[in-house]
Design an enzyme around this catalytic site. Structure first.
Site, PDB file in Angstrom:
ATOM      1  N   ASP A   1      22.840 -28.592  -6.121  1.00 20.12           N
ATOM      2  CA  ASP A   1      23.148 -26.996  -6.189  1.00 20.12           C
ATOM      3  C   ASP A   1      21.933 -26.477  -7.020  1.00 20.12           C
ATOM      4  O   ASP A   1      21.948 -26.350  -8.219  1.00 20.12           O
ATOM      5  CB  ASP A   1      24.545 -26.670  -6.883  1.00 20.12           C
ATOM      6  CG  ASP A   1      25.605 -25.788  -5.716  1.00 20.12           C
ATOM      7  OD1 ASP A   1      24.961 -25.524  -4.855  1.00 20.12           O
ATOM      8  OD2 ASP A   1      26.483 -25.910  -6.200  1.00 20.12           O
TER       9      ASP A   1
ATOM     10  N   GLU B   1      24.792 -34.494  -4.304  1.00 19.60           N
ATOM     11  CA  GLU B   1      24.660 -33.119  -4.002  1.00 19.60           C
ATOM     12  C   GLU B   1      23.719 -32.524  -5.105  1.00 19.60           C
ATOM     13  O   GLU B   1      24.060 -32.702  -6.285  1.00 19.60           O
ATOM     14  CB  GLU B   1      25.978 -32.396  -3.798  1.00 19.60           C
ATOM     15  CG  GLU B   1      25.815 -30.856  -3.364  1.00 19.60           C
ATOM     16  CD  GLU B   1      27.177 -30.247  -3.242  1.00 19.60           C
ATOM     17  OE1 GLU B   1      27.293 -29.314  -2.356  1.00 19.60           O
ATOM     18  OE2 GLU B   1      28.177 -30.446  -4.019  1.00 19.60           O
TER      19      GLU B   1
ATOM     20  N   HIS C   1      26.648 -24.872 -11.290  1.00 18.93           N
ATOM     21  CA  HIS C   1      27.393 -24.466 -10.236  1.00 18.93           C
ATOM     22  C   HIS C   1      27.485 -23.019 -10.452  1.00 18.93           C
ATOM     23  O   HIS C   1      27.859 -22.316 -11.272  1.00 18.93           O
ATOM     24  CB  HIS C   1      28.794 -24.933 -10.644  1.00 18.93           C
ATOM     25  CG  HIS C   1      29.990 -24.872  -9.402  1.00 18.93           C
ATOM     26  ND1 HIS C   1      29.517 -25.341  -8.052  1.00 18.93           N
ATOM     27  CD2 HIS C   1      31.283 -24.348  -9.288  1.00 18.93           C
ATOM     28  CE1 HIS C   1      30.669 -25.002  -7.079  1.00 18.93           C
ATOM     29  NE2 HIS C   1      31.386 -24.398  -8.118  1.00 18.93           N
TER      30      HIS C   1
ATOM     31  N   HIS D   1      30.499 -34.984  -4.433  1.00 20.33           N
ATOM     32  CA  HIS D   1      30.420 -33.371  -4.324  1.00 20.33           C
ATOM     33  C   HIS D   1      30.153 -32.968  -5.816  1.00 20.33           C
ATOM     34  O   HIS D   1      30.547 -33.452  -6.647  1.00 20.33           O
ATOM     35  CB  HIS D   1      31.800 -33.155  -3.862  1.00 20.33           C
ATOM     36  CG  HIS D   1      31.944 -31.386  -4.039  1.00 20.33           C
ATOM     37  ND1 HIS D   1      31.303 -30.601  -3.079  1.00 20.33           N
ATOM     38  CD2 HIS D   1      32.579 -30.562  -4.520  1.00 20.33           C
ATOM     39  CE1 HIS D   1      31.511 -29.526  -3.436  1.00 20.33           C
ATOM     40  NE2 HIS D   1      32.494 -29.442  -4.309  1.00 20.33           N
ATOM     41  N   ASN D   2      29.204 -31.805  -5.756  1.00 26.64           N
ATOM     42  CA  ASN D   2      28.859 -31.367  -7.099  1.00 26.64           C
ATOM     43  C   ASN D   2      28.438 -32.626  -7.937  1.00 26.64           C
ATOM     44  O   ASN D   2      29.107 -32.491  -9.271  1.00 26.64           O
ATOM     45  CB  ASN D   2      29.910 -30.398  -7.578  1.00 26.64           C
ATOM     46  CG  ASN D   2      29.994 -29.062  -6.798  1.00 26.64           C
ATOM     47  OD1 ASN D   2      29.320 -28.746  -5.845  1.00 26.64           O
ATOM     48  ND2 ASN D   2      31.060 -28.125  -7.195  1.00 26.64           N
TER      49      ASN D   2
END
Length: 748
Positions: free
Chosen positions: A338, A336, A351, A306-307
Site C-alpha cells: 500500500d 501487497e 494502511h 493481504h496488507n
C-alpha cells in the site's frame, strides 16, 4: 542418558559448541541511544540460552533454541538498520524468533566474534533440526529430569519424581507414583540413580500401542524378519515394499548389530523407524515439488497475503519490513504494498488514513528481494495499491528497477504479443508487478502508439476502498509511464460481469474481489466464476471491516477456482492454518496446480450442486485416533494438567465438510490414548483437506487450542502414521505428536 542433553553427544568436544557454552558479552540494541552489555551463553542442556545483565547480575532471562527461527549476520533487521551506523555492519547479528516475540539485535566486539556467534548458533540449530522425533522427545525428557533434580545430585527422590511427572504434564496419584518409584528403586536406597533412573525412563517412554503393532508382525523368534517387515509395510502401510526396502530400513534403524547382521528388526529398531520422517502422515513425495510446473500461471492456486506490511491490526499496529520476510519465508508468493507519498520524495508503505506506522517503499523492496526465494524459487507477485503522485510513482519505478534488476519482468517473455501466461517454471526467480496500466499490453507492440504521452490518462482503481470520496480520488489519479510499463501479466481492472470479462478483457487483465462479493459469486454463480478463472486471474481480499486483521475461510473461493485468495498472514487462526495446509505440499513452493476440472474452459463443475462428472471420486476415509505424546501445558500453573481431546475435520466442497471428535482424556498430556474410530465420506477428494486438532477440554471457559496439522486429502499417507503438531504460530511443537491409523478406500 545425561549426554543426550548435548545433541546425542554428537557435538561433544566441538569447538563451536564449546564457544557457546563459554559464552561472552554482547551489546544489546533497542534504540539509537539504548545499547547495553549483556552476557550470553548456552546452558549445559545445550538447548537453552542464558542472558544476564553484567551490571546487576540479577536481570537474567532464558530462551530455548527451539524458539529461534533464524540467525542473520549483519544489519539485516529493521531495528539494526534504524538504530546503528553503517560502520558496525560486520559486527552485527540478529536472532529472529518464531513467535511474535521481538528480534534480538546484537553487536559483537569484533567482526570475527560476530561470525563466530553466527556460525556456532547456525551449527547448533541445524543439529537440533536434524534430530528425529524420538531424539527430540529424549532431549525434552532429559531436560525435565534435570529440572526436577532440585539439588543437582544426579539422584531422584520420590518427591523429585513427582515433580518430574508434573513437569511432563502427567498427573498420577500418590499410590501410582510410589509404585513406580519402588519398582525402580532396586537398591532400596530411597532414591533413584544411574541405571534405576534409566529403568524409570524406559517404563515412562514405553509405547504400548507400538508393542501391539510390532507383536502382530514379529513372527521370527520375537523379532521382525525382513519378510515380516514387508508384510507390515504392504498390509498396514499400503506401500509397494520389497525385501530390498526392508533390508534398507533394518540397516538404517536397527541399533542391535547382531540383529542387523541377521536382517532382523528388533522392537527398539521398529520404534526408531516409526519416528522417522518417512512414517509421517504426509506422503514423502509430496514434500518435494511433484506437480507439473510448466502450465500457465493462472492454472495454479497461489499463496497470497493481504496488507502484508502489517504485523498486527489494521488501525494502529506497526508496519514492518519483517512482516514481508515472515510471509515470504512461509512460501507466500503474492505480497501487497500500500504505497503513499512520503517526505523527501520517498514513497512510504502503510494502511492509509489510519495510525499504522510507516516504512520506506525502498526498504520493503530490498527485504522482499533478499527473502523472496529462500523458501521457494517460484515467482513473486508484487500487488501494488498505488496512492502516489506521478513524481513519487517515478521514484517507485526507479527503486523497483534498480533494486530488483533483471529479476523484474518488464516485458512479455518470448517474441511478440503473448496469448497466455508464462508458467511458474519459466518465471523462476522473477518478480511480476500487479497494478494499473495506462493502456493495453498490445499497445506496446504498436510503435506509433508508443509516442503518445500517457501520463495524464486515468485508469479505474481495482477499488479496495470503503470510502466513496477516496475511491473517486483514486479514479482521478494519474499514472507514471515508467510504473505503468512495468505491469505486464497482472493489469488491475474493475469487474463488471462475467460476460463483460469474457468479451472485453484480455487474459492478463485481472480483478480483485472483496470477500463478500466473491463469496456471493461462488455461491450463486459458481460455474461461471470457475470458467472465468480458467482464463483470468482473480484476487480475493478480506473485508475492510476486519480492522482486527481477522480472516475468512479460503476454501469456498478455491472451490470456485480463485487463484489469489489473500489472507492476513500476521493473524493466527483456523483459516490461516487451512491456508498453510493447502500450500504445505509441492515443495512448499506456494503454487498448487488446480484440479483438471478447474482448468477446463467447458467444465460443468459446480461445488454447490455437485452434478456428475470426473470430479466425483467418492472415497471413504477411516481414521483411528490412537494416542498422543508429550502435549505441552497451555498455562504455567503448577498443578494444572491437560485434558486432551482430538478433532478430525474435513474441508472441501459443502458435501464433504465434516467434523468428529474424541472424548477428553483427563489429566494426561504425556501419553493419552483414545483408540476411537471415525469414518468420513469424501466426494471431491481433489479439493478436500484434513485437519487434526488437539484441544485442552474445559467445560466452563471453552476448550484451549494445543496444536494442529492440516494437509490435502490426496497427500495422506495410509497406515499407522505420526502427525506432527504445529502451535498457533505455525511452528512445530518439537516433542509433541499424534499417532493415528489412516485408511482411504473407494466407496461402493
Amino acid at each position: 542418558r545425561d549426554a543426550r542433553g548435548c545433541q546425542e553427544s554428537r557435538m561433544e568436544g566441538d569447538s563451536d559448541l564449546q564457544f557457546l557454552l563459554q559464552g561472552g558479552d554482547l551489546l544489546k540494541v533497542l534504540s539509537p541511544s539504548w545499547k547495553k552489555t549483556r552476557y550470553f551463553r548456552l546452558m549445559e542442556d545445550c538447548k537453552t540460552i542464558w542472558r544476564e545483565s553484567k551490571r546487576t547480575f540479577k536481570d537474567s532471562q532464558t530462551f530455548s533454541l527451539d524458539d529461534i527461527s533464524s540467525v542473520r549476520l549483519g544489519r539485516q533487521s529493521e531495528g539494526l538498520r534504524k538504530n546503528t551506523e553503517d560502520q558496525v555492519e560486520g559486527r552485527c547479528f540478529s536472532i529472529m524468533f518464531k513467535s511474535r516475540r521481538k528480534n534480538l539485535d546484537l553487536i559483537a566486539s569484533s567482526e570475527e566474534e560476530a561470525k563466530q556467534w553466527f556460525n556456532s548458533l547456525q551449527k547448533v540449530l541445524s543439529n537440533r533440526n536434524n534430530l528425529n522425533i524420538q531424539q527430540k522427545t529424549e532431549h525434552w525428557i532429559s531436560s525435565c529430569l534435570r529440572k526436577a533434580d532440585k539439588n543437582k545430585d544426579d539422584k531422584m527422590t520420590q518427591s523429585e519424581l513427582k515433580n518430574f511427572l508434573r513437569l511432563i504434564n502427567i498427573k498420577v496419584d500418590d499410590d501410582y507414583a510410589e509404585m513406580l518409584f519402588q519398582k525402580c528403586d532396586k537398591s532400596k536406597s530411597g532414591h533413584l540413580s544411574g541405571e534405576e533412573i534409566e529403568h524409570f525412563y524406559d517404563l515412562l517412554t514405553h509405547r504400548e500401542e507400538i508393542d501391539v503393532i510390532y507383536g502382530a508382525y514379529a513372527k521370527t523368534t520375537g523379532f521382525m524378519s525382513s519378510q515380516n517387515l514387508v508384510d507390515f509395510l504392504k498390509k498396514e502401510q499400503r506401500e509397494k515394499a520389497t525385501l530390498a526396502d526392508a533390508h534398507n530400513i533394518i540397516q538404517k534403524h536397527e541399533p542391535d548389530e547382531n540383529a542387523k547382521e541377521k536382517k532382523l528388526l528388533s522392537k527398539d529398531g521398529f520404534l526408531i523407524y516409526m519416528h522417522y520422517p518417512e512414517t509421517l502422515v504426509l506422503k514423502p513425495d509430496h514434500r518435494e515439488v511433484y506437480q507439473d510446473m510448466s502450465q500457465p500461471l493462472n492454472r495454479y492456486f497461489i499463496s497470497s497475503s493481504h496488507n502484508t506490511y502489517l504485523m498486527e491490526d489494521q488501525l494502529s499496529g506497526p508496519s514492518s519490513t519483517e512482516a514481508y520476510v515472515r510471509a515470504l519465508l512461509k512460501s507466500c508468493r503474492c505480497v501487497e504494498l500500500d504505497v503513499w507519498d512520503g517526505s523527501d520524495n520517498e514513497p512510504v508503505i502503510y494502511h492509509g488514513y489510519t495510525l499504522t506506522s510507516k516504512i520506506l517503499f525502498r526498504d520493503a523492496i530490498k527485504s522482499i528481494k533478499e527473502y523472496a526465494f529462500k523458501t521457494s524459487d517460484y515467482p513473486v507477485i508484487l500487488s501494488l495499491e498505488n496512492h502516489c503522485s506521478v513524481e513519487q510513482q517515478e521514484v517507485m519505478a526507479h527503486h523497483l528497477s534498480s533494486i530488483l534488476g533483471s529479476a523484474l519482468v518488464t516485458s512479455p517473455l518470448g517474441e511478440g504479443m503473448p496469448t497466455d501466461f508464462p508458467s511458474p517454471e519459466e518465471l523462476k526467480g522473477k518478480f511480476l508487478i500487479k497494478g494499473k496500466r495506462l493502456n493495453k499490453l498490445e499497445a506496446s507492440f504498436a510503435p506509433e502508439a508508443a509516442e503518445a504521452d500517457d501520463a495524464d490518462v486515468t485508469e479505474e482503481d481495482e477499488s479496495n476502498n470503503e470510502d466513496e470520496d477516496e475511491q473517486k480520488e483514486d479514479e482521478k489519479r494519474k499514472l507514471a509511464k515508467e510504473l505503468s510499463g512495468m505491469v505486464v501479466y497482472c493489469k488491475s481492472v474493475h469487474f463488471h460481469s462475467f460476460e463483460d470479462a469474457r468479451q472485453n478483457l484480455s487474459f492478463y487483465e485481472m480483478s480483485s474481489f472483496k470477500e463478500q462479493k466473491a463469496l456471493a459469486l461462488a455461491e450463486e454463480s459458481a460455474n461461471s466464476f470457475i470458467r472465468h478463472n480458467v482464463d483470468k486471474l482473480s484476487r480475493i481480499y478480506p473485508a475492510g471491516s476486519r480492522t482486527d486483521s481477522s480472516n475468512y475461510n479460503p476454501v469456498p473461493l478455491w472451490n470456485a477456482g480463485c487463484q489469489l485468495v489473500a489472507l492476513n498472514f500476521q493473524t493466527t487462526c483456523t483459516d490461516m492454518d487451512v491456508n498453510q495446509g493447502r500450500f504445505l505440499v509441492n515443495g512448499k513452493s506456494g503454487y498448487i496446480l488446480k484440479p483438471a476440472f478447474l482448468r477446463d474452459v467447458d467444465t460443468e463443475f459446480d461445488p454447490i450442486t455437485l452434478t456428475r462428472g470426473d470430479w466425483l471420486k467418492h472415497k471413504t476415509l477411516h481414521v483411528l485416533v490412537v494416542s498422543a505424546q508429550q502435549l505441552p501445558k497451555m498455562n504455567n500453573k503448577k498443578f494444572s494438567f491437560v485434558d486432551p481431546l482430538v478433532k478430525v475435520q474435513v474441508y472441501g466442497v459443502p458435501a464433504d465438510v465434516a467434523e468428529r471428535q474424541t472424548v477428553a482424556v483427563e489429566n494426561n498430556g504425556f501419553n493419552p490414548a483414545w483408540n476411537e474410530s471415525f469414518q468420513f465420506d469424501v466426494y471431491v477428494p481433489d479439493l478436500a483437506l484434513v485437519r487434526f486438532t488437539i484441544e485442552d477440554h474445559d467445560s466452563t471457559s471453552g476448550n484451549e487450542f494445543i496444536g494442529q496439522y492440516t494437509l490435502p486429502f490426496n497427500s495422506l499417507n495410509m497406515g499407522y502414521r505420526q502427525v506432527p503438531l504445529l502451535n498457533k504460530n505455525g511452528d512445530v511443537l518439537s516433542s509433541a505428536g499424534l499417532f493415528v491409523h489412516i485408511m482411504v478406500l473407494d466407496a461402493e
